[in-house]
Enzyme design. Structure first.
Site, PDB file in Angstrom:
ATOM      1  N   GLY A 225       0.851  -1.255  -0.119  1.00 59.23           N
ATOM      2  CA  GLY A 225       0.038   0.214   0.003  1.00 59.23           C
ATOM      3  C   GLY A 225       0.998   1.301   0.045  1.00 59.23           C
ATOM      4  N   PRO A 260       4.957  -4.901  -0.639  1.00 58.45           N
ATOM      5  CA  PRO A 260       4.830  -3.550  -1.611  1.00 58.45           C
ATOM      6  C   PRO A 260       4.756  -4.070  -3.032  1.00 58.45           C
ATOM      7  CG  PRO A 260       7.116  -4.054  -1.070  1.00 58.45           C
ATOM      8  CD  PRO A 260       6.322  -5.098  -0.142  1.00 58.45           C
ATOM      9  N   TYR A 302     -10.098   4.549 -12.570  1.00 57.75           N
ATOM     10  CA  TYR A 302      -9.885   5.260 -11.409  1.00 57.75           C
ATOM     11  C   TYR A 302      -9.798   6.888 -11.795  1.00 57.75           C
ATOM     12  CZ  TYR A 302      -8.112   0.524 -10.025  1.00 57.75           C
ATOM     13  OH  TYR A 302      -7.639  -0.598 -10.155  1.00 57.75           O
ATOM     14  N   CYS A 327     -13.297   2.413 -28.883  1.00 55.94           N
ATOM     15  CA  CYS A 327     -14.608   2.970 -29.142  1.00 55.94           C
ATOM     16  C   CYS A 327     -15.355   3.171 -27.809  1.00 55.94           C
ATOM     17  CB  CYS A 327     -15.501   1.892 -29.870  1.00 55.94           C
ATOM     18  SG  CYS A 327     -15.622   0.362 -29.391  1.00 55.94           S
TER      19      CYS A 327
END
Ligand code: LLP
Length: 400
Positions: A225, A260, A302, A327
């Site tokens: 994280g 990680p 996101y 598209c």
């Protein structure tokens, strides 16, 4: 300095390029932060699972955090020793559990009591004792994007503290389970240390209470994280990160495991694409490139920010959307970004594309996935060749 032009000439576009020196430096930086303490860095393979990337990290001593048996097999194939492999994930099929047990990897990370039941049954059938850890959900707000936040009770991950305690006792009493680890992971792209420290402190308290009833946790897995700079985010210093974690562990003799992904590979990766042409629709400027959302999904999925750079072009910048040929209106890399005028054939480099880039690519619109190239000093090598049309239809042709 990476010679994007030369590499684009040689390997064509769209193209992923990874700076292996950057990746090694990130690993060493984190390892140094943990030096003198018992620790194990298990690279989160999901961030970039190219075999050459994994083996580059394995050669430095990294373990692997995997979320499918496929990733476990990749880690093994890339030379990660089995005693440094952990297998996490909310749902595992019986065959995956069986194979992981047969491979005798370090830990199976469990996320529910039902999963523990399955693992126990399978271990019993195989006459094995499964080394397990349980993912605890500490109910901490990691203050990141809701899609990549995982440590709140509203998220599907892990079990709450009370359930964890109860099922650890069950595991201890089972001849086929060996509860040696504990795990949490509160989210991805974390830019603040406090939530991690808070979570570690809650989980460390649980470990102390387990110790009091003779359940001896030896692996304290703090998940992954740690965030990176995409734009102008502040980031977590690895030394502060390690310090914060160890400050919660007084009285405990544990190996700290961390997982990680993005931290290791994110800023070491570049997505290189070529300008096809520009157009203006009622005053709105579009730069159309040959890479699409199928190659790099993060902006679409996101609304993620990635720095973009037009190689070798300067001049009067004006706002433009950098878009691909797929598209979908969501097919963009940057919106309303100030960019110089471009010509067909110009190269655009999308930065920080090393994590969750290629691995999330698809063949949507029957687009072959890009090649991947590793750069180390002044040397470069292809680590995945560009897909061809034949690769895309091979499995369908078998059914014709
Ligand atoms: N450990 C566990 C249990 C995880 O679920 C993850 C990421 C990691 C470690 C590694 O997290 P990292 O260090 O890379 O933040 N596709 C999204 C990210 C999804 C992360 C999923 N889990 C993105 O592009 O931002």
């Amino acid at each position: 300095m990476i010679d994007f032009k030369a590499l684009a000439e040689k390997y064509d576009t769209p193209l992923y390029i990874y700076d292996f020196e950057h990746i090694a430096n990130r690993y060493e930086e984190l390892k140094k932060a943990f030096s003198g303490k018992k620790s194990l860095i298990c690279y989160a393979v999901k961030a970039n699972s190219n075999l050459s990337v994994i083996s580059h990290l394995a050669a430095l001593g990294s373990g692997a955090d995997c979320v499918s048996i496929g990733e476990v097999k990749r880690a093994l194939a890339a030379g990660v020793p089995k005693y440094k492999i952990i297998f996490s994930g909310v749902g595992k099929r019986d065959e995956e559990i069986e194979e992981a047990l047969k491979e005798d990897i370090l830990l199976l990370n469990l996320e529910s009591e039902a999963e523990m039941d399955r693992v126990e049954q399978i271990a019993k059938r195989l006459q094995k004792e499964a080394r397990i850890s349980i993912r605890v959900n500490p109910n901490i707000d990691p203050k990141t994007h809701p899609y990549i936040s995982t440590g709140l009770h509203e998220n599907k991950f892990g079990v709450d503290i009370e359930t964890a305690k109860r099922i650890y006792i069950r595991a201890k009493n089972s001849p086929n389970l060996d509860p040696v680890g504990i795990h949490f992971h509160i989210g991805s792209q974390l830019t603040e240390l406090e939530p991690i420290k808070e979570a570690a402190s809650i989980v460390a308290d649980l470990v102390r209470s387990l110790k009091a009833i003779k359940i001896d946790i030896r692996f304290f897995d703090v998940g992954g994280g740690v965030g990176i700079v995409y734009d102008d985010e502040k980031t977590i210093d690895p030394a502060d990160y390690a310090k914060a974690i160890f400050s919660t562990l007084h009285g405990l003799d544990v190996t700290v495991v961390c997982e990680p992904g993005r931290f290791m590979v994110g800023n070491g990766g570049y997505f290189v694409t070529r300008v096809l042409y520009e157009k203006v629709n009622e005053g709105k400027r579009f730069i159309i490139v040959d890479g699409g959302m199928n190659d790099l999904l993060r902006p679409s999925l996101y609304n993620a920010y990635h720095k973009v750079e037009v190689v070798g072009r300067e001049g009067e910048e004006s706002e433009a959307d950098l878009v691909g040929p797929v598209c979908e209106s969501g097919d963009f890399f940057a919106k309303n970004r100030l960019l110089p005028p471009t010509e067909p054939g110009d190269l655009v480099v999308v930065h920080s594309a090393g994590a969750y880039g290629f691995v999330m690519a698809s063949n949507y619109n029957t687009r072959p996935r890009p090649a991947e190239v590793a750069v180390e000093g002044d040397k470069e090598r292809c680590i995945r060749v560009r897909e061809s049309f034949d690769d895309l239809v091979r499995l369908e042709k078998m059914c014709l």
